[in-house]
Design an enzyme around this catalytic site. Structure first.
Site, PDB file in Angstrom:
ATOM      1  N   ASP A 101       0.900  -1.149   0.000  1.00 19.68           N
ATOM      2  CA  ASP A 101       0.000   0.000   0.000  1.00 19.68           C
ATOM      3  C   ASP A 101       0.934   1.193   0.000  1.00 19.68           C
ATOM      4  OD1 ASP A 101      -1.510   2.286   0.921  1.00 19.68           O
ATOM      5  OD2 ASP A 101      -3.121   0.883   1.312  1.00 19.68           O
ATOM      6  N   HIS A 102       1.094   1.829  -1.151  1.00 16.73           N
ATOM      7  CA  HIS A 102       2.192   2.794  -1.251  1.00 16.73           C
ATOM      8  C   HIS A 102       2.028   3.996  -0.329  1.00 16.73           C
ATOM      9  CE1 HIS A 102      -0.339   4.962  -4.184  1.00 16.73           C
ATOM     10  NE2 HIS A 102       0.446   6.008  -4.005  1.00 16.73           N
ATOM     11  N   HIS A 127      -5.689   3.010   0.995  1.00 16.88           N
ATOM     12  CA  HIS A 127      -4.776   4.085   1.402  1.00 16.88           C
ATOM     13  C   HIS A 127      -5.285   4.897   2.604  1.00 16.88           C
ATOM     14  CE1 HIS A 127      -2.888   3.021  -2.264  1.00 16.88           C
ATOM     15  NE2 HIS A 127      -3.567   3.791  -3.077  1.00 16.88           N
TER      16      HIS A 127
HETATM   17  C1  BG6 Z   1      -3.616   4.710  -6.594  1.00 15.67           C
HETATM   18  C2  BG6 Z   1      -4.983   4.859  -7.192  1.00 15.67           C
HETATM   19  O1  BG6 Z   1      -3.577   3.621  -5.723  1.00 15.67           O
HETATM   20  O2  BG6 Z   1      -3.266   5.907  -5.902  1.00 15.67           O
HETATM   21  C3  BG6 Z   1      -5.034   6.059  -8.134  1.00 15.67           C
HETATM   22  O3  BG6 Z   1      -5.345   3.678  -7.904  1.00 15.67           O
HETATM   23  C4  BG6 Z   1      -4.558   7.296  -7.417  1.00 15.67           C
HETATM   24  O4  BG6 Z   1      -6.354   6.255  -8.645  1.00 15.67           O
HETATM   25  C5  BG6 Z   1      -3.213   7.052  -6.720  1.00 15.67           C
HETATM   26  O5  BG6 Z   1      -4.427   8.327  -8.388  1.00 15.67           O
HETATM   27  C6  BG6 Z   1      -2.841   8.238  -5.862  1.00 15.67           C
HETATM   28  O6  BG6 Z   1      -1.537   8.074  -5.398  1.00 15.67           O
HETATM   29  P1  BG6 Z   1      -0.627   9.342  -5.023  1.00 15.67           P
HETATM   30  O7  BG6 Z   1       0.602   8.749  -4.463  1.00 15.67           O
HETATM   31  O8  BG6 Z   1      -0.428  10.102  -6.297  1.00 15.67           O
HETATM   32  O9  BG6 Z   1      -1.436  10.132  -4.034  1.00 15.67           O
END
Ligand code: BG6
Length: 505
Positions: free
Chosen positions: A196-197, A259
């Protein structure tokens, strides 16, 4: 003398990546191009990869190693964040890149991969350690895990084997369980790394440092002092060519279930006794399990779905969601979702956590606003004082601000809100690693602290599933917000009913 705590060993915090090969399935895809390769290359620039390092890409397209290297170089040049491309480092790094083509459902892919990994282990001295990274369609996860298992690749001959998978982990609780059963046929839980980044973002990790590295805030971190919490993840972009995927997912599944509930758990969890994967994840899981699943009759008052319509933005016409490529003209997808979560435990009983996320909002911003309770008795006849507000800014301007009241200079006792600000950039003056750099290093070193676990995944589905079911059976009058605005009116009304308003981030 107290025994040394191995998890407080400073060596552990200085990550040393052991020799290994990273195998990326879906090496021709968007994630590899935008995130994975630029992150690995950046680790090479910072000399954080070991001598014995290799990366093997696989996908269906037939390609030589040379063609793959050229393709990856173009991606890295295009998507490298906040640093310069260094041709000399690339030359060295590219020698460790290899490519094997094949279909995930074809056993030939795995036997070819095995032969290539054996050769690479000798050539690059990777010690037989392999991190498999599935960046394919989620429907292929089980097939790929089974293919690896059948080929004997899930168990190393002396080396370790790990498997990283990207979200979505199922589309509800029961499919998440089915996926787990399928993966566990070939990999143990310790081998699985569910990414989960958001957990890898520096600012999300800093919430733990802020809460548990500073004793002054923790005594206030509860229902006695905190009135409510707002978590916002707004994106200005639309669905950017991912219409077909997004149509099935929607904002609640795409952002909140994973997230933002992870962010919520980071804000609300209890401190763990040690900073170690099981202990930290136990606390997160416990918190996620304390989120109250909404009863069908409560959903309308606690959750709002929105979908953007067309608008003129900066002199340019942008289509509504239903006008995006790959999207059905009558799609009932939520491109915006706002939910009032309640956490049923002693610390948080009665404190609403308002969580919202949307596409095509006025700007890109992710932050957490913690609103403290007002003073119990006001000494000053002033209507300009505001309750204390702590803002944890996740992106793009990473930092923390604390709002408090101050006397306005001059006669009388007039109060005015002012703020104390911490800004990452100016305080540390150094480049912040991207989430994928952090998480790749963690997986290669075998630290799953910032990875999600099956019980956390299931608890998150449990929290959102009643809403998803309710929305599935509801016909909305979409679109209900214009592209470039802060979402539907119903989301404002959701807070107004509790006497609150959304902060404009
Ligand atoms: C991803 C989603 O997991 O996270 C995308 O599938 C979203 O829809 C993205 O744009 C957002 O990540 P970050 O790091 O740009 O906030």
């Amino acid at each position: 003398m107290a025994e040394a705590n191995p998890f407080q060993d400073p060596q552990r915090f200085e990550r040393r990546v052991p020799p290994c090969a990273v195998v990326i399935f879906g090496a021709n895809g968007d994630l590899t191009k935008r995130k994975l390769l630029p992150s690995l290359y950046h680790l090479a620039i910072e000399r954080r990869l070991p001598q014995g390092f290799a990366m093997v890409g696989t996908s269906r397209t037939a390609m030589s190693d040379e063609a793959f290297r050229a393709k990856m170089e173009a991606s890295v040049r295009e998507f490298l964040e906040n640093s310069e491309f260094d041709a000399a480092v690339w030359q060295e790094f590219a020698k460790g890149l290899f490519y094997v083509s094949g279909d995930v459902s074809d056993d030939a892919l795995y036997s070819n991969l095995k032969a290539r990994l054996d050769a690479v282990a000798l050539e690059r001295q990777t010690g037989g350690n392999v991190l498999f990274y599935l960046s394919t369609q989620p429907s292929q996860y089980a097939t790929a895990a089974a293919g690896l298992g059948r080929a004997g690749l899930a168990n190393g001959n002396g080396g370790w084997r790990r498997l990283v998978i990207e979200k979505p982990f199922g589309h509800d609780q029961s499919s998440a369980r089915d996926l787990e059963v399928a993966l566990h046929e070939h990999f143990t839980e310790e081998q699985l790394y569910r990414i989960d980044h958001y957990l890898g973002k520096e600012t999300v990790q800093n919430i733990l440092a802020f809460r548990f590295g500073n004793p002054i805030f923790e005594p206030l971190w509860n229902r006695q002092y905190i009135d409510h919490v707002q978590i916002t993840a707004a994106e200005s972009i639309g669905v950017e060519g991912r219409g077909a995927y997004y149509q099935e997912a929607g904002a609640l599944r795409d952002m909140i279930q994973n997230h933002l509930l992870q962010v919520l758990s980071t804000v609300a969890m209890e401190p763990s006794a040690v900073f170690e994967p099981t202990a930290v994840r136990d606390e997160r899981a416990k918190l996620l399990r304390s989120i109250r699943p909404l009863k069908p009759e409560d959903i309308a008052a606690h959750a709002v779905a929105g979908q953007y319509g067309p608008a003129a933005l900066g002199g340019k016409e942008v289509p509504g969601f239903r006008g995006e490529a790959g999207v059905n003209a009558a799609a009932m997808t939520d491109t915006y979702a706002a939910v009032t979560f309640l956490v049923d435990n002693w610390r948080w009983a009665g404190v609403p956590f308002y969580v919202r996320s949307g596409k095509r909002m006025p700007k890109r911003v992710t932050d957490i606003a913690i609103r403290f309770r007002p003073v119990p008795h006001s000494l000053f006849a002033t209507d300009t004082a505001r309750p204390n507000l702590l803002i944890l800014r996740i992106q793009p301007e990473e930092g923390i601000s604390l709002r408090f009241s101050s006397k306005q200079p001059g006669p009388g006792m007039k109060l005015r809100p002012v703020s104390m600000d911490f800004n990452y950039g100016s305080s540390f003056g150094m480049r912040t690693p991207t989430a994928y750099e952090t998480l790749l290093v963690d997986a290669m070193t075998g630290d799953a602290t910032l990875y999600t676990r099956q019980d956390m995944v299931e608890a998150s589905w449990r929290a959102v599933e009643p809403i998803l079911n309710h929305w599935n059976n509801t016909t909305y009058n979409f679109p209900n917000y214009d592209a470039g605005t802060w979402g539907p009116k119903a989301a404002d009304e959701m807070l107004e009913r509790r006497g609150h308003v959304w902060r404009v981030p």
